[in-house]
Design a protein around this motif. Sequence first.
Motif, PDB file in Angstrom:
ATOM      1  N   THR A   1      55.406  40.000  22.335  1.00 35.66           N
ATOM      2  CA  THR A   1      54.639  38.298  23.749  1.00 35.66           C
ATOM      3  C   THR A   1      53.423  37.184  23.088  1.00 35.66           C
ATOM      4  OG1 THR A   1      54.040  38.496  25.750  1.00 35.66           O
ATOM      5  CG2 THR A   1      53.237  40.650  24.822  1.00 35.66           C
ATOM      6  N   ILE A   2      53.335  36.248  23.295  1.00 35.82           N
ATOM      7  CA  ILE A   2      52.239  35.869  23.057  1.00 35.82           C
ATOM      8  C   ILE A   2      51.533  35.235  24.037  1.00 35.82           C
ATOM      9  CG2 ILE A   2      51.748  33.786  22.150  1.00 35.82           C
ATOM     10  CD1 ILE A   2      54.774  33.274  20.588  1.00 35.82           C
ATOM     11  N   ILE A   3      50.304  35.497  24.192  1.00 35.58           N
ATOM     12  CA  ILE A   3      49.137  35.156  25.517  1.00 35.58           C
ATOM     13  C   ILE A   3      48.604  33.998  25.325  1.00 35.58           C
ATOM     14  CG2 ILE A   3      47.005  36.350  25.893  1.00 35.58           C
ATOM     15  CD1 ILE A   3      49.274  38.285  27.049  1.00 35.58           C
TER      16      ILE A   3
ATOM     17  N   GLN B   1      46.899  38.859  37.908  1.00 32.42           N
ATOM     18  CA  GLN B   1      46.448  36.946  38.088  1.00 32.42           C
ATOM     19  C   GLN B   1      46.012  37.225  39.902  1.00 32.42           C
ATOM     20  OE1 GLN B   1      49.656  34.629  37.714  1.00 32.42           O
ATOM     21  NE2 GLN B   1      49.022  33.709  35.686  1.00 32.42           N
ATOM     22  N   LEU B   2      46.643  38.848  40.791  1.00 36.01           N
ATOM     23  CA  LEU B   2      46.487  38.325  41.987  1.00 36.01           C
ATOM     24  C   LEU B   2      45.597  39.631  41.761  1.00 36.01           C
ATOM     25  CD1 LEU B   2      49.997  38.128  43.331  1.00 36.01           C
ATOM     26  CD2 LEU B   2      47.859  36.831  43.303  1.00 36.01           C
ATOM     27  N   SER B   3      44.672  40.227  41.401  1.00 34.68           N
ATOM     28  CA  SER B   3      44.101  41.678  41.439  1.00 34.68           C
ATOM     29  C   SER B   3      42.340  41.238  40.081  1.00 34.68           C
ATOM     30  CB  SER B   3      44.847  43.578  40.949  1.00 34.68           C
ATOM     31  OG  SER B   3      45.159  42.594  39.677  1.00 34.68           O
ATOM     32  N   ASP B   4      42.127  42.691  40.169  1.00 37.71           N
ATOM     33  CA  ASP B   4      40.622  43.545  39.470  1.00 37.71           C
ATOM     34  C   ASP B   4      41.319  43.988  38.357  1.00 37.71           C
ATOM     35  OD1 ASP B   4      39.059  40.791  40.985  1.00 37.71           O
ATOM     36  OD2 ASP B   4      39.241  42.731  41.900  1.00 37.71           O
ATOM     37  N   PHE B   5      42.452  44.870  38.319  1.00 32.63           N
ATOM     38  CA  PHE B   5      41.934  45.825  36.854  1.00 32.63           C
ATOM     39  C   PHE B   5      44.103  46.352  38.130  1.00 32.63           C
ATOM     40  CE2 PHE B   5      42.132  49.770  36.352  1.00 32.63           C
ATOM     41  CZ  PHE B   5      41.639  50.386  35.482  1.00 32.63           C
ATOM     42  N   CYS B   6      44.543  46.119  36.359  1.00 32.94           N
ATOM     43  CA  CYS B   6      45.835  46.476  37.075  1.00 32.94           C
ATOM     44  C   CYS B   6      46.560  47.781  36.299  1.00 32.94           C
ATOM     45  CB  CYS B   6      46.929  45.174  36.280  1.00 32.94           C
ATOM     46  SG  CYS B   6      48.887  45.354  36.592  1.00 32.94           S
ATOM     47  N   ILE B   7      47.147  48.650  36.877  1.00 36.95           N
ATOM     48  CA  ILE B   7      47.898  49.878  36.771  1.00 36.95           C
ATOM     49  C   ILE B   7      49.446  49.713  35.951  1.00 36.95           C
ATOM     50  CG2 ILE B   7      48.200  52.388  36.224  1.00 36.95           C
ATOM     51  CD1 ILE B   7      44.897  52.332  37.749  1.00 36.95           C
ATOM     52  N   ALA B   8      50.008  49.492  34.630  1.00 36.87           N
ATOM     53  CA  ALA B   8      51.392  49.913  34.836  1.00 36.87           C
ATOM     54  C   ALA B   8      51.912  51.255  34.188  1.00 36.87           C
ATOM     55  CB  ALA B   8      51.588  49.067  33.726  1.00 36.87           C
ATOM     56  N   THR B   9      52.895  51.948  34.900  1.00 35.88           N
ATOM     57  CA  THR B   9      53.153  53.207  34.491  1.00 35.88           C
ATOM     58  C   THR B   9      54.742  53.451  34.803  1.00 35.88           C
ATOM     59  OG1 THR B   9      53.920  53.569  37.063  1.00 35.88           O
ATOM     60  CG2 THR B   9      51.003  53.652  36.798  1.00 35.88           C
TER      61      THR B   9
ATOM     62  N   ALA C   1      43.656  29.430  35.376  1.00 38.56           N
ATOM     63  CA  ALA C   1      43.946  30.399  35.925  1.00 38.56           C
ATOM     64  C   ALA C   1      43.771  31.902  35.399  1.00 38.56           C
ATOM     65  CB  ALA C   1      45.695  30.148  36.828  1.00 38.56           C
ATOM     66  N   ASP C   2      43.944  32.035  34.249  1.00 37.96           N
ATOM     67  CA  ASP C   2      43.206  33.135  33.984  1.00 37.96           C
ATOM     68  C   ASP C   2      42.171  33.404  32.973  1.00 37.96           C
ATOM     69  OD1 ASP C   2      45.958  33.425  34.797  1.00 37.96           O
ATOM     70  OD2 ASP C   2      46.562  33.274  32.605  1.00 37.96           O
ATOM     71  N   ASP C   3      41.313  34.348  32.753  1.00 37.30           N
ATOM     72  CA  ASP C   3      40.530  34.204  32.385  1.00 37.30           C
ATOM     73  C   ASP C   3      40.757  35.525  31.257  1.00 37.30           C
ATOM     74  OD1 ASP C   3      38.075  34.524  31.429  1.00 37.30           O
ATOM     75  OD2 ASP C   3      36.905  35.855  32.729  1.00 37.30           O
ATOM     76  N   TYR C   4      40.437  34.655  29.847  1.00 35.95           N
ATOM     77  CA  TYR C   4      40.647  36.128  28.355  1.00 35.95           C
ATOM     78  C   TYR C   4      39.297  36.873  27.869  1.00 35.95           C
ATOM     79  CZ  TYR C   4      45.105  33.955  28.820  1.00 35.95           C
ATOM     80  OH  TYR C   4      46.828  33.607  29.564  1.00 35.95           O
ATOM     81  N   ASP C   5      39.773  37.590  27.502  1.00 31.37           N
ATOM     82  CA  ASP C   5      38.682  38.512  27.539  1.00 31.37           C
ATOM     83  C   ASP C   5      38.312  38.176  25.680  1.00 31.37           C
ATOM     84  OD1 ASP C   5      40.830  40.129  26.252  1.00 31.37           O
ATOM     85  OD2 ASP C   5      39.984  41.724  27.352  1.00 31.37           O
ATOM     86  N   ALA C   6      37.524  38.478  24.837  1.00 32.25           N
ATOM     87  CA  ALA C   6      37.117  38.382  23.339  1.00 32.25           C
ATOM     88  C   ALA C   6      38.388  39.034  22.854  1.00 32.25           C
ATOM     89  CB  ALA C   6      36.174  39.432  23.002  1.00 32.25           C
ATOM     90  N   VAL C   7      39.699  39.698  22.751  1.00 34.18           N
ATOM     91  CA  VAL C   7      40.836  40.611  22.201  1.00 34.18           C
ATOM     92  C   VAL C   7      42.589  39.925  23.054  1.00 34.18           C
ATOM     93  CG1 VAL C   7      39.850  42.571  21.781  1.00 34.18           C
ATOM     94  CG2 VAL C   7      40.856  42.404  24.135  1.00 34.18           C
ATOM     95  N   GLY C   8      41.859  38.898  24.124  1.00 35.43           N
ATOM     96  CA  GLY C   8      43.364  38.186  24.123  1.00 35.43           C
ATOM     97  C   GLY C   8      43.964  38.665  25.165  1.00 35.43           C
ATOM     98  N   SER C   9      43.239  40.065  26.152  1.00 36.82           N
ATOM     99  CA  SER C   9      43.966  40.252  27.562  1.00 36.82           C
ATOM    100  C   SER C   9      43.631  39.359  29.034  1.00 36.82           C
ATOM    101  CB  SER C   9      44.307  41.342  27.380  1.00 36.82           C
ATOM    102  OG  SER C   9      44.544  42.234  26.532  1.00 36.82           O
TER     103      SER C   9
END
Length: 461
Positions: free
Chosen positions: A3-5, A266-274, A15-23
């Motif tokens: 996937t490409i960020i 995008q709609l939160s501050d923190f996301c968990i994928a399970t 709309a999106d704020d990316y950190d130093a490693v691209g997430s």
Amino acid sequence: MKTIIGSENPLREEADDYDAVGSIATHVADGFTTTLVGDLLYARPVSKGYYPGLDDVLKIFQGADVVFGNLETNILDFQSNGCPQAEYGGAYLIGSPQLADDLLAMGFNLVSRANNHTLDWGVEGMRETTRILDQKAITHAGAGESLAQARAARFLETPRGRAALVSFAATFEPMARACDPAGEAPGRPGLSALRLSKSVIVPPEMLEKLRQVREVLPWYASPPQDCSRVIINEMVFKAGEKPGYSFEPNQRDVADIIRNVRRGKQLSDFCIATNHGHEPEEFTPEPPDYEQTFARMLIDAGADIYLNHGPHHVRGIEIYKGRPIFYGLGNLFNQDLRTPIGADMYEAHGKDPRVDSDADVTAHEMAVGYPYAEGFVALSDAIYYESIISVARYESNRLSELRLHPIELRRSDRLANRGVPRLTAESQGKTILERLQKNSEPFGTTLEVENGVGLIRLPSR
């Protein structure tokens, strides 16, 4: 899979704020803490019961912004809702309506629903579980009236930031998969599924023998032109150096899950994928071959944590771009006494409901395992009663440390009291953490031990 960020679309970049490693960056207040456990194989309330040592476990949950577990049961009054289905996840998992109050009393505020037991008691049981969790304001994800609902992120407001949860299952019963409406056909209730195509890897010389076997069987179509594989009764065999299993995720499911993780972040501050996946087999310490790539894709899409809670024992931990990947968190509960159970389960274990009790069936299940694939998966081994509680703390919008508390689930207790957590003795805790370290080494993860607790520290930026 890749996937490409990022995007050429300027609206997306704004709309999106990316950190130093691209997430997509984390946005939580300092001290944001998540307490993560694996499967809640959970049948009866425990917070007010006599379980010495449980209070010490629950103290670990105190003060956390998010307390997460996989709710691998159905919460319902079976006399008025649901019935045991012909297809079920190996055992009929059911808990009383009081479990929701018990979850709150213990501190749980976020649970996943997608697993191989989601529809053990039918759509009615799934819906009743939803109703009870909603009534108690416990955020849950992974099951819904359509695929879109089951896939969607669900949100939890905390004092230090909004958390999102996206839940899906790689291991599930065929009738449990949700779908969306199509034309005049309505959608189908169920779970968010990650479909996997499974191949059996065998040595090249064995593949040639399998090809010979295929040729002597009655076939009603020409053999496939692809010489790299052999298909017998829908089982796919391929040649490889290391015998085992290989999995290819359904690309439509992958894209859909990634999109929902991205939306959740995008709609939160923190996301968990399970993910609830038993692959490649429950007893193996290694994750399936698809999972590392897929987990990293989800983190690239915005997940702050990826965790699998299907194997029922502890697998390794990877730190990818400063974010944890848990390949198996084990069980927090493994309550063995399940009641009531359906007639199909009696039959599967060679029991008669006119003679035997549901406790007899459960005891047999614990002794020999439950029907799964080509045999029985033993569930009485010590490894299924040893686990960890992970506590992740965040400072300056990044993971600062993981604390890993070893627990054991009273395997030596009588059937009626077994499966409830307590902290381990020093020697047993050392064994669990050493196993975790060994399983984490292939991912380059170093685990320290301080006062009987595992610790993964991340370097400061």
